[in-house]
Design a protein around this motif. Structure first.
Motif, PDB file in Angstrom:
ATOM      1  N   SER A  48       6.849   9.769  -3.082  1.00 49.35           N
ATOM      2  CA  SER A  48       6.237  10.130  -4.367  1.00 49.35           C
ATOM      3  C   SER A  48       4.716  10.007  -4.324  1.00 49.35           C
ATOM      4  O   SER A  48       4.063   9.948  -5.358  1.00 49.35           O
ATOM      5  CB  SER A  48       6.805   9.245  -5.486  1.00 49.35           C
ATOM      6  N   ALA A  49       4.146   9.953  -3.115  1.00 50.98           N
ATOM      7  CA  ALA A  49       2.701   9.810  -2.944  1.00 50.98           C
ATOM      8  C   ALA A  49       2.268  10.657  -1.741  1.00 50.98           C
ATOM      9  O   ALA A  49       3.102  11.287  -1.094  1.00 50.98           O
ATOM     10  CB  ALA A  49       2.343   8.332  -2.718  1.00 50.98           C
ATOM     11  N   ALA A  50       0.987  10.653  -1.452  1.00 49.64           N
ATOM     12  CA  ALA A  50       0.495  11.367  -0.268  1.00 49.64           C
ATOM     13  C   ALA A  50       0.949  10.667   1.009  1.00 49.64           C
ATOM     14  O   ALA A  50       1.161  11.293   2.037  1.00 49.64           O
ATOM     15  CB  ALA A  50      -1.026  11.453  -0.304  1.00 49.64           C
ATOM     16  N   GLY A  51       1.102   9.349   0.940  1.00 47.33           N
ATOM     17  CA  GLY A  51       1.524   8.571   2.092  1.00 47.33           C
ATOM     18  C   GLY A  51       1.610   7.104   1.742  1.00 47.33           C
ATOM     19  O   GLY A  51       1.449   6.722   0.581  1.00 47.33           O
ATOM     20  N   ALA A  52       1.874   6.288   2.760  1.00 51.89           N
ATOM     21  CA  ALA A  52       1.973   4.842   2.545  1.00 51.89           C
ATOM     22  C   ALA A  52       1.611   4.105   3.822  1.00 51.89           C
ATOM     23  O   ALA A  52       1.805   4.620   4.929  1.00 51.89           O
ATOM     24  CB  ALA A  52       3.382   4.454   2.111  1.00 51.89           C
ATOM     25  N   SER A  53       1.085   2.914   3.657  1.00 52.27           N
ATOM     26  CA  SER A  53       0.810   2.012   4.774  1.00 52.27           C
ATOM     27  C   SER A  53       1.759   0.835   4.692  1.00 52.27           C
ATOM     28  O   SER A  53       2.048   0.335   3.601  1.00 52.27           O
ATOM     29  CB  SER A  53      -0.628   1.476   4.712  1.00 52.27           C
TER      30      SER A  53
END
Length: 82
Positions: A48-53
């Motif tokens: 649900s976002a551009a990406g994640a760390s």
């Protein structure tokens, strides 16, 4: 020293990132029980976002002293440093 190592704790975290005005903006940091759960959480956040760390931190929670974060995964459009 042994006492210091016994007091140290490692936490595992995931954070979603969105693109805003051409730059990555991080959301809330979510904590997990272990690296596997944090990686699963990062995958879910990235949907649900551009990406994640996904990263870990080791330190002493009693005094809120933490070492440098260690990146475990950058999923999608996420910074390669934490």
């Amino acid at each position: 020293d042994l006492r210091e190592r016994l007091m140290a704790k490692t936490i595992y975290c995931a954070r979603a990132f969105w693109r805003r005005d051409g730059r990555l903006v991080g959301g809330q940091v979510h904590q997990f029980l272990n690296a596997e759960r944090a990686l699963e959480g990062g995958e879910i956040l990235a949907k649900s976002a551009a990406g994640a760390s996904v990263f870990s931190l080791t330190g002493e929670p009693d005094v809120d002293f933490w070492g440098e974060p260690i990146l475990l995964a950058a999923i999608g459009d996420a910074p390669l440093e934490v």
